[in-house]
Design a protein around this motif. Structure first.
Motif, short mmCIF file in Angstrom:
data_model
loop_
_atom_site.label_atom_id
_atom_site.label_comp_id
_atom_site.label_asym_id
_atom_site.label_seq_id
_atom_site.Cartn_x
_atom_site.Cartn_y
_atom_site.Cartn_z
N GLY A 142 4.57 -1.38 -7.43
CA GLY A 142 4.06 0.98 -7.34
C GLY A 142 4.68 1.26 -6.85
O GLY A 142 4.18 1.19 -5.22
N LYS A 143 4.92 2.74 -7.12
CA LYS A 143 5.50 3.22 -6.24
C LYS A 143 4.32 4.05 -5.41
O LYS A 143 5.50 4.94 -4.82
N ASN A 144 3.88 4.10 -5.56
CA ASN A 144 2.46 5.50 -5.09
C ASN A 144 1.63 3.64 -4.37
O ASN A 144 0.06 4.94 -4.27
N ALA A 204 0.20 11.44 -3.99
CA ALA A 204 -0.69 10.03 -4.58
C ALA A 204 -0.50 9.95 -3.70
O ALA A 204 -1.27 8.72 -4.25
N VAL A 205 0.46 8.86 -2.80
CA VAL A 205 0.27 7.58 -1.68
C VAL A 205 -0.68 7.52 -1.08
O VAL A 205 -1.64 7.03 -0.79
N GLY A 206 -1.07 9.06 -0.70
CA GLY A 206 -1.86 9.24 0.37
C GLY A 206 -3.78 9.84 -0.48
O GLY A 206 -4.57 8.60 0.22
N ALA A 207 -3.35 10.06 -1.26
CA ALA A 207 -4.79 9.60 -2.51
C ALA A 207 -5.46 8.90 -2.40
O ALA A 207 -6.37 8.18 -2.70
N ALA A 237 6.08 2.16 4.39
CA ALA A 237 5.28 3.05 4.92
C ALA A 237 4.67 2.45 6.25
O ALA A 237 4.56 1.59 6.15
N TYR A 238 3.71 3.50 7.39
CA TYR A 238 3.75 2.98 8.21
C TYR A 238 1.60 3.71 8.21
O TYR A 238 1.55 4.93 7.86
N LEU A 239 1.12 2.67 8.63
CA LEU A 239 -0.61 3.54 9.30
C LEU A 239 -0.97 2.38 10.17
O LEU A 239 -0.97 1.84 11.41
N THR A 240 -1.70 3.58 11.05
CA THR A 240 -1.25 3.25 12.17
C THR A 240 -2.40 3.95 12.35
O THR A 240 -3.10 5.36 12.64
N VAL A 241 -3.59 3.60 13.12
CA VAL A 241 -4.89 3.52 13.44
C VAL A 241 -5.16 3.98 15.26
O VAL A 241 -4.18 3.35 16.47
N ILE A 242 -5.97 5.24 15.21
CA ILE A 242 -5.14 6.54 16.83
C ILE A 242 -6.59 6.57 17.25
O ILE A 242 -7.34 6.87 16.73
N ASP A 243 -6.58 6.23 18.47
CA ASP A 243 -7.73 6.95 19.79
C ASP A 243 -7.55 8.11 19.67
O ASP A 243 -6.60 8.44 20.37
#
Length: 167
Positions: free
Chosen positions: A149-151, A50-53, A123-129
């Motif tokens: 909200g948990k998700n 649900a988090v990814g979606a 949670a972490y969002l990373t932008v990667i080459d």
């Protein structure tokens, strides 16, 4: 009297330094590589569908990048995870765990870590080459909560990136 003058000076210095460090992080998201990219590959390693979606839906709603299904076709990789990005994660044949950095150097964990997803605090969002594995931008957000909200954590991280980059 001298102590109060010193405290005022420290306070003024702290007020000036804090915006500078925040400005540095915003500049990182405006790197030419991120700004010129057209395609992204989205990878969800949170372990919670649900988090990814929700993050992927927000990325599509933003519309800034075309989302591709093959890493090889992507200008950038957006990695949503429960751990900070350290390069690639590996498990040796012996069962020992470790990481691989962008230079290909392998580092074993002192104590094997078979469950990288618990306990989740951020949670972490990373932008990667995708060519070098270099971390171009990263941010974290506290996972879940009664009010947020948990998700929604992935969605919120995409919004943070959107706010820094713009359309």
């Amino acid at each position: 009297m001298r102590n109060s003058t010193f405290l005022v000076a420290v306070f003024i210095f702290a007020c000036l330094v804090a915006p500078l460090s925040a400005h540095g992080q915003k500049q990182l998201a405006k790197s030419p590589q991120i700004l010129s990219s057209k395609t992204v590959y989205f990878e969800d390693r949170t372990g919670v569908d649900a988090v990814g979606a929700a993050a992927l839906a927000q990325l599509k709603k933003w519309g800034r990048f075309q989302i591709v299904r093959d890493k090889k076709l992507a200008d950038l990789i957006f990695l949503l995870s429960a751990d900070p990005y350290n390069g690639g994660y590996i498990i040796f044949a012996s069962g020992q765990t470790g990481t691989v950095d962008s230079g290909g150097h392998v580092q074993e964990d002192r104590v094997p870590n078979f469950n990288r997803q618990a306990p989740v605090r951020d949670a972490y969002l990373t932008v990667i080459d995708p060519k070098t594995g270099q971390n171009l931008w990263s941010d974290s957000h506290v996972w879940g909560g009664l009010l947020t909200g948990k998700n929604s954590v992935g969605e919120r991280l995409v919004k943070k990136l959107e706010k820094q980059i713009g359309r």
